[in-house]
Design a protein around this motif. Structure first.
Motif, short mmCIF file in Angstrom:
data_model
loop_
_atom_site.label_atom_id
_atom_site.label_comp_id
_atom_site.label_asym_id
_atom_site.label_seq_id
_atom_site.Cartn_x
_atom_site.Cartn_y
_atom_site.Cartn_z
N ASP A 1 0.82 -1.22 0.00
CA ASP A 1 0.00 0.00 0.00
C ASP A 1 0.85 1.26 0.00
N ILE A 2 1.72 1.39 -1.00
CA ILE A 2 2.64 2.55 -0.99
C ILE A 2 1.90 3.87 -1.17
N GLU A 3 0.64 3.83 -1.63
CA GLU A 3 -0.11 5.08 -1.73
C GLU A 3 -0.40 5.67 -0.34
N LEU A 4 -0.21 4.86 0.72
CA LEU A 4 -0.46 5.32 2.08
C LEU A 4 0.80 5.79 2.79
N LEU A 5 1.88 5.97 2.05
CA LEU A 5 3.14 6.41 2.65
C LEU A 5 2.97 7.69 3.47
N ARG A 6 3.54 7.68 4.66
CA ARG A 6 3.55 8.90 5.46
C ARG A 6 4.79 9.73 5.17
N ASP A 7 5.87 9.06 4.80
CA ASP A 7 7.13 9.74 4.53
C ASP A 7 7.70 9.23 3.20
N PRO A 8 7.39 9.91 2.09
CA PRO A 8 7.92 9.45 0.81
C PRO A 8 9.43 9.36 0.76
N ALA A 9 10.09 10.19 1.54
CA ALA A 9 11.56 10.14 1.57
C ALA A 9 12.05 8.79 2.10
N ALA A 10 11.26 8.14 2.95
CA ALA A 10 11.64 6.83 3.47
C ALA A 10 11.67 5.80 2.35
N LEU A 11 10.70 5.87 1.44
CA LEU A 11 10.69 4.94 0.31
C LEU A 11 11.86 5.21 -0.63
N PHE A 12 12.17 6.47 -0.85
CA PHE A 12 13.32 6.81 -1.70
C PHE A 12 14.60 6.29 -1.07
N LEU B 1 14.77 3.73 0.91
CA LEU B 1 14.71 2.27 0.76
C LEU B 1 15.19 1.84 -0.62
N LEU B 2 14.75 2.53 -1.66
CA LEU B 2 15.17 2.18 -3.02
C LEU B 2 16.69 2.30 -3.17
N ASN B 3 17.26 3.36 -2.62
CA ASN B 3 18.71 3.54 -2.70
C ASN B 3 19.45 2.49 -1.90
N PHE B 4 18.96 2.20 -0.70
CA PHE B 4 19.62 1.23 0.17
C PHE B 4 19.53 -0.18 -0.43
N ALA B 5 18.39 -0.49 -1.01
CA ALA B 5 18.21 -1.81 -1.63
C ALA B 5 19.17 -1.97 -2.81
N ARG B 6 19.37 -0.90 -3.57
CA ARG B 6 20.31 -0.97 -4.69
C ARG B 6 21.73 -1.23 -4.20
N LEU C 1 0.34 8.02 -8.88
CA LEU C 1 0.62 8.50 -7.54
C LEU C 1 1.22 9.90 -7.60
N HIS C 2 1.10 10.63 -6.52
CA HIS C 2 1.57 12.01 -6.51
C HIS C 2 2.42 12.26 -5.26
N PHE C 3 3.67 11.83 -5.32
CA PHE C 3 4.61 12.09 -4.23
C PHE C 3 5.39 13.35 -4.56
N PRO C 4 5.74 14.14 -3.54
CA PRO C 4 6.42 15.42 -3.80
C PRO C 4 7.87 15.28 -4.27
N LEU C 5 8.45 14.09 -4.13
CA LEU C 5 9.84 13.88 -4.53
C LEU C 5 9.88 13.46 -5.99
N ALA C 6 10.42 14.31 -6.84
CA ALA C 6 10.49 14.01 -8.27
C ALA C 6 11.35 12.79 -8.54
N ASP C 7 12.44 12.64 -7.81
CA ASP C 7 13.33 11.50 -8.01
C ASP C 7 12.62 10.18 -7.66
N LEU C 8 11.80 10.21 -6.62
CA LEU C 8 11.05 9.01 -6.23
C LEU C 8 10.05 8.66 -7.32
N MET C 9 9.32 9.65 -7.81
CA MET C 9 8.34 9.39 -8.86
C MET C 9 9.02 8.83 -10.11
#
Length: 231
Positions: A101-112, A114-119, A136-144
């Motif tokens: 349920d990533i649309e329910l993210l409270r902190d989009p920066a946490a997912l970004f 996570l993506l970097n750490f996983a890589r 989806l509409h997250f404020p982080l352009a790099d995450l989108m």
């Protein structure tokens, strides 16, 4: 017919039994509506990228299929609401992670993060959401940008074959056998969704138990009519 040992003449309220759904790989029903998504799960770890986004409406089987992948990949799992920058390293200890349920993210920066750490760690990720990641509409352009570039597989609403199989499976989980005629009759008179299938099977089973009756077409017709009258 009343239950053995009961002296009451009216409908009986059945005990709230725990109907545990079958959640293994062999229990996941496959049809044209989900075959592509299932194929992606089955071909791990040979993914072109270490991340896959799995989308589909509520009740379409996302959690079941994600759990199949999680078990096969020996991965961990968390809900996006619980994802924080601080807990990312711990969540990736297993080498793989499902984030639901990533649309329910409270902190989009946490997912970004996570993506970097996983890589960095060479870990695999499966992210689930109800809609395509591009909506989806997250404020982080790099995450989108990362989400839009990731492979996206979609679970569609069940087709006729899958809906009939699903209704049969839901009855079987409750120890009830429904004939092919019963299954087709129900499938053609409910919304084409897993949620509708679960709801009507629960109502039919409850009605039959509370009246001390076996499953038959009259029970099914009565419940479907009552459901339609309330709609």
């Amino acid at each position: 017919m009343s239950k053995a040992g009961s002296t009451a003449t009216g409908p009986q309220i059945p005990l709230p039994l725990d109907h545990r759904p079958a959640q293994g790989r062999d229990d996941f029903l496959v049809s044209q509506s989900n075959a592509v998504a299932v194929a992606w799960v089955d071909k791990w770890p040979d993914w072109p990228q270490p991340i896959v986004v799995l989308s589909g409406p509520e009740g379409s089987g996302k959690t079941h299929l994600a759990d199949v992948w999680r078990a096969g990949a020996n991965a961990a799992s968390c809900n996006a609401m619980d994802l924080t920058r601080e807990n990312v390293p711990e969540l990736l200890t297993a080498g793989g992670l499902v984030v639901e349920d990533i649309e329910l993210l409270r902190d989009p920066a946490a997912l970004f993060h996570l993506l970097n750490f996983a890589r960095e760690k060479g870990a695999s990720l499966m992210l689930t959401c109800t809609t395509a990641p591009g909506t989806l509409h997250f404020p982080l352009a790099d995450l989108m940008s990362r989400l839009k570039a990731a492979p996206h597989v979609q679970l569609l609403e069940p087709d006729d074959m899958l809906l009939i199989q699903l209704i049969a499976k839901l009855f079987a989980e409750r120890g009830v056998h429904a004939s092919p005629d019963m299954l087709e009759y129900i499938a053609h008179r409910i919304d084409r969704s897993a949620h509708a299938a679960r709801s009507i099977v629960e109502k039919i089973d409850f009605h039959a138990l509370s009246h001390g009756r076996r499953l038959n077409m009259k029970v099914i017709r009565d419940v479907l009519k009552a459901s339609a009258d309330k709609a």
